[in-house]
Design a protein around this motif. Structure first.
Motif: not given
Length: 108
Positions: A37, A33, A59, A68, A61, A44
């Motif tokens: 990111e 992640v 999550l 995204v 975002v 995130v």
């Protein structure tokens, strides 16, 4: 007897891959992640990580539409076997927000 031993070994491998998610599994998800990111220029927030399988997470975002959407695509096609259970979108202050519910199915 050889087939039984081979089948037992195969079942143990499947169990380790899909049902024995560990602290390292959580760390692998967190690392993925954070990498995505940075790569996609999004922010995130990772929440809802349980102590035992199944490892479900949420999550949140935020970023540009492109950022995204690329984040979600890379998450789906990344090195972890992840099932995306749901995605919801909203638009706030010119930025796209997505809430992603996922399940880590394997620590591969």
């Amino acid at each position: 007897a050889t087939d039984i031993a081979r089948n037992k070994q195969t079942l143990e491998e499947i169990d380790r891959m899909f049902f024995s998610l560990t602290k390292e599994s959580v760390q692998s998800l967190q690392k993925l992640v954070r990498t995505l990111e940075t790569r996609n220029g999004v922010t995130v927030k990772l929440t809802s990580i349980p102590e035992k399988p199944p490892l479900a997470a949420t999550l949140d975002v935020q970023g540009t539409f492109s950022g995204v959407m690329h984040f979600i695509r890379e998450l789906e096609n990344g090195p972890l076997f992840i099932q995306i259970d749901s995605v919801s979108f909203s638009n706030a202050a010119g930025a796209l927000s997505a809430t992603i519910q996922l399940t880590l199915l394997s620590k591969l």
